[in-house]
Design a protein around this motif. Structure first.
Motif, PDB file in Angstrom:
ATOM      1  N   THR A   1      26.046  58.731  21.534  1.00  0.00           N
ATOM      2  CA  THR A   1      27.472  58.622  21.234  1.00  0.00           C
ATOM      3  C   THR A   1      27.744  58.125  19.818  1.00  0.00           C
ATOM      4  N   ARG A   2      26.738  57.569  19.162  1.00  0.00           N
ATOM      5  CA  ARG A   2      26.909  57.077  17.795  1.00  0.00           C
ATOM      6  C   ARG A   2      25.813  57.660  16.898  1.00  0.00           C
ATOM      7  N   PRO A   3      25.921  58.954  16.623  1.00  0.00           N
ATOM      8  CA  PRO A   3      24.857  59.596  15.821  1.00  0.00           C
ATOM      9  C   PRO A   3      24.743  59.024  14.417  1.00  0.00           C
ATOM     10  N   ALA A   4      25.863  58.540  13.851  1.00  0.00           N
ATOM     11  CA  ALA A   4      25.800  57.975  12.500  1.00  0.00           C
ATOM     12  C   ALA A   4      24.939  56.717  12.481  1.00  0.00           C
ATOM     13  N   VAL A   5      25.017  55.926  13.545  1.00  0.00           N
ATOM     14  CA  VAL A   5      24.193  54.717  13.633  1.00  0.00           C
ATOM     15  C   VAL A   5      22.721  55.094  13.762  1.00  0.00           C
ATOM     16  N   LEU A   6      22.441  56.105  14.590  1.00  0.00           N
ATOM     17  CA  LEU A   6      21.062  56.562  14.754  1.00  0.00           C
ATOM     18  C   LEU A   6      20.504  57.090  13.435  1.00  0.00           C
ATOM     19  N   ALA A   7      21.289  57.896  12.725  1.00  0.00           N
ATOM     20  CA  ALA A   7      20.833  58.455  11.450  1.00  0.00           C
ATOM     21  C   ALA A   7      20.607  57.354  10.420  1.00  0.00           C
ATOM     22  N   ALA A   8      21.544  56.413  10.330  1.00  0.00           N
ATOM     23  CA  ALA A   8      21.425  55.339   9.340  1.00  0.00           C
ATOM     24  C   ALA A   8      20.229  54.444   9.639  1.00  0.00           C
ATOM     25  N   ALA A   9      20.029  54.128  10.923  1.00  0.00           N
ATOM     26  CA  ALA A   9      18.894  53.276  11.297  1.00  0.00           C
ATOM     27  C   ALA A   9      17.578  53.974  11.001  1.00  0.00           C
TER      28      ALA A   9
ATOM     29  N   VAL B   1      17.680  63.605  13.810  1.00  0.00           N
ATOM     30  CA  VAL B   1      18.441  63.827  15.047  1.00  0.00           C
ATOM     31  C   VAL B   1      19.873  63.326  14.886  1.00  0.00           C
ATOM     32  N   GLY B   2      20.030  62.135  14.313  1.00  0.00           N
ATOM     33  CA  GLY B   2      21.376  61.639  14.078  1.00  0.00           C
ATOM     34  C   GLY B   2      22.170  62.549  13.163  1.00  0.00           C
TER      35      GLY B   2
ATOM     36  N   GLN C   1      23.236  65.735  14.905  1.00  0.00           N
ATOM     37  CA  GLN C   1      24.292  65.430  15.865  1.00  0.00           C
ATOM     38  C   GLN C   1      25.646  65.278  15.176  1.00  0.00           C
ATOM     39  N   LEU C   2      25.658  64.755  13.983  1.00  0.00           N
ATOM     40  CA  LEU C   2      26.909  64.623  13.237  1.00  0.00           C
ATOM     41  C   LEU C   2      27.521  65.983  12.906  1.00  0.00           C
ATOM     42  N   LEU C   3      26.672  67.006  12.823  1.00  0.00           N
ATOM     43  CA  LEU C   3      27.141  68.356  12.487  1.00  0.00           C
ATOM     44  C   LEU C   3      27.500  69.181  13.724  1.00  0.00           C
ATOM     45  N   ALA C   4      27.335  68.614  14.899  1.00  0.00           N
ATOM     46  CA  ALA C   4      27.501  69.391  16.132  1.00  0.00           C
ATOM     47  C   ALA C   4      28.919  69.946  16.278  1.00  0.00           C
ATOM     48  N   GLY C   5      29.926  69.157  15.959  1.00  0.00           N
ATOM     49  CA  GLY C   5      31.307  69.610  16.138  1.00  0.00           C
ATOM     50  C   GLY C   5      31.653  70.833  15.325  1.00  0.00           C
ATOM     51  N   PRO C   6      31.545  70.759  13.993  1.00  0.00           N
ATOM     52  CA  PRO C   6      31.887  71.953  13.195  1.00  0.00           C
ATOM     53  C   PRO C   6      30.965  73.136  13.465  1.00  0.00           C
ATOM     54  N   ALA C   7      29.681  72.865  13.754  1.00  0.00           N
ATOM     55  CA  ALA C   7      28.756  73.971  14.028  1.00  0.00           C
ATOM     56  C   ALA C   7      29.123  74.676  15.333  1.00  0.00           C
ATOM     57  N   THR C   8      29.537  73.934  16.345  1.00  0.00           N
ATOM     58  CA  THR C   8      29.926  74.541  17.616  1.00  0.00           C
ATOM     59  C   THR C   8      31.144  75.433  17.444  1.00  0.00           C
ATOM     60  N   ALA C   9      32.106  74.978  16.634  1.00  0.00           N
ATOM     61  CA  ALA C   9      33.284  75.803  16.357  1.00  0.00           C
ATOM     62  C   ALA C   9      32.884  77.090  15.645  1.00  0.00           C
TER      63      ALA C   9
END
Length: 440
Positions: free
Chosen positions: A220-228, A272-273, A276-284
């Protein structure tokens, strides 16, 4: 009769996660492009561009995309296993799951192995295979099979690790990550011999576990996963014993890849993070019919293209030599000038090879009913060891007993091929055909 990409695209259910299909194609495509770019062929043999130009190793933080493929595998395996379990009404499904997942993966792989083995054997019977370029090609062409061997291990471990995920969620991932960290402490701080090889399991299975988490909507927080992950990778490389490159380099004392390191796991987390952040625009974007048809078509040939892309690249270099076109020294201006032409030629030849061999990648017409779990487990274990062994031995020295060490034991290419074929047959014999179709 096999449905066309247009028909399959039109029949796609609204519930399908199209982004996962795009990630599968994009990750394999990135690996193919990276291999074409990194190969530095000269009259002295086949080298690695990143070893010749060390500053370019930072590119591996984007081009080392295999963690995304294993993440996608975790997602697909979770959906497939659960779907089959629901339809089995309480009957054991392990053998059925293995057979269904291996069917599309191993048929093109074994076709590739057998055809290349026949060619390598013919060359060596004719007295060839000892030249620098030929010998290097026979070693190089099977190296990418390591990823298929690891992927088979992930398939084999899916049922128990999926149960662990369902019970502990993020805790299961954390446990695998902690185990990977402990292995590196034992390796680097305490000098425990051979312990590093455990991270072939812990690192890649941790990335695979992230796919389970996505399947349940728990990232649910891909930005946190990517940053970590990115912060962890930077700190480990800057202050730890880890090299900059996220792929193996010739002659390096420490590799992030073989065996995998904690730095590679952190790299996988940030990738992976990021995706996941790109999932929304890519799905559209994937909702457009033409775009989705392209992704469906690419998915139908992706494994075949991956298997044969090095063959195409080597053939381009061979044609260049045969035509008397000089091979400039790698990383020189003349070499860079030829790169676009070589990549376009390799892509075109890969397309020809895909057209010839894509039939082996077509999905089977039948799936499987519950069968012998122990036989299937034994089969996939033997098969993955055979594939890993072949990735290490290469196809040179088929007639002189050349071997490589696999888990402390020597293995030759003929033995590895026999293990891969025998293991696949064991899995195939573990269950009989039945009209239950898997999803994912």
């Amino acid at each position: 009769m096999t449905a066309s990409a247009r028909e399959m695209a039109a029949a796609t259910p609204g519930s399908r996660d199209r982004y996962i299909d795009l990630l599968r194609v994009a990750s394999l495509g990135t690996v193919v492009f990276g291999h074409w770019l990194m190969a530095a062929v000269s009259s002295d043999g086949i080298g690695n561009l990143l070893a010749l130009v060390p500053p370019l190793q930072v590119l591996t933080w984007g081009l080392q995309i295999m963690p995304v493929f294993f993440f996608v595998g975790g997602f697909s395996h979770a959906l497939s296993y659960r779907s089959l379990s629901r339809k089995a009404d309480g009957r054991p499904v392990y053998a059925a799951f293995l057979r269904a997942r291996l069917q599309r993966l191993l048929r093109p792989t074994l076709a590739f192995v057998l055809l290349w083995t026949a060619g390598a054997l013919a060359v060596q019977l004719a007295g060839g295979g000892h030249g620098r370029l030929t010998g290097a090609a026979l070693r190089l062409v099977t190296q990418p099979l390591w990823f298929i061997g690891i992927y088979l291990a992930m398939v084999a471990f899916t049922p128990p690790l999926l149960k662990l995920h369902e019970r502990h969620g993020w805790g299961a991932f954390a446990g695998l990550a902690a185990a990977a960290a402990l292995v590196d402490v034992l390796r680097f701080a305490l000098g425990v011999p051979y312990v590093e090889f455990l991270n072939f399991a812990f690192v890649w299975l941790a990335v695979h576990q992230l796919g389970f988490l996505r399947a349940d909507g728990r990232i649910t927080r891909p930005a946190v996963l990517a940053a970590a992950g990115l912060a962890g990778a930077v700190l480990l490389v800057a202050f730890g014993p880890y090299p900059l490159s996220m792929v193996g380099m010739p002659g390096e004392k420490v590799s992030n890849m073989a065996p995998p390191s904690l730095a590679l796991l952190a790299h996988g987390m940030w990738l992976v993070g990021a995706v996941q952040l790109l999932a929304g625009p890519a799905t559209a974007w994937l909702a457009r019919p033409r775009v989705w048809r392209g992704v469906v078509a690419a998915n139908g040939i992706a494994m075949t293209a991956f298997l044969w892309h090095l063959t195409a690249m080597l053939a381009v270099y061979a044609a260049q030599l045969a035509l008397g076109i000089r091979l400039p020294e790698p990383a020189t201006a003349a070499w860079w000038a030829q790169v676009p032409v070589r990549i376009v030629a390799a892509a075109a030849l890969t397309g020809v090879l895909v057209a010839a061999f894509k039939r082996f990648e077509a999905p089977g017409s039948s799936i499987t009913e519950p069968g012998s779990g122990p036989r299937a487990a034994a089969g996939i274990t033997v098969c993955l060891l055979g594939v890993l062994g072949l990735s290490m031995t290469g196809l040179g020295g088929l007639l002189d007993g050349h071997s490589a060490t696999l888990i402390a034991l020597p293995v030759t290419a003929p033995a590895a091929i026999g293990m891969a074929l025998g293991g696949w047959l064991l899995v195939e014999r573990s269950a009989s055909p039945r009209s239950v179709r898997l999803r994912g």
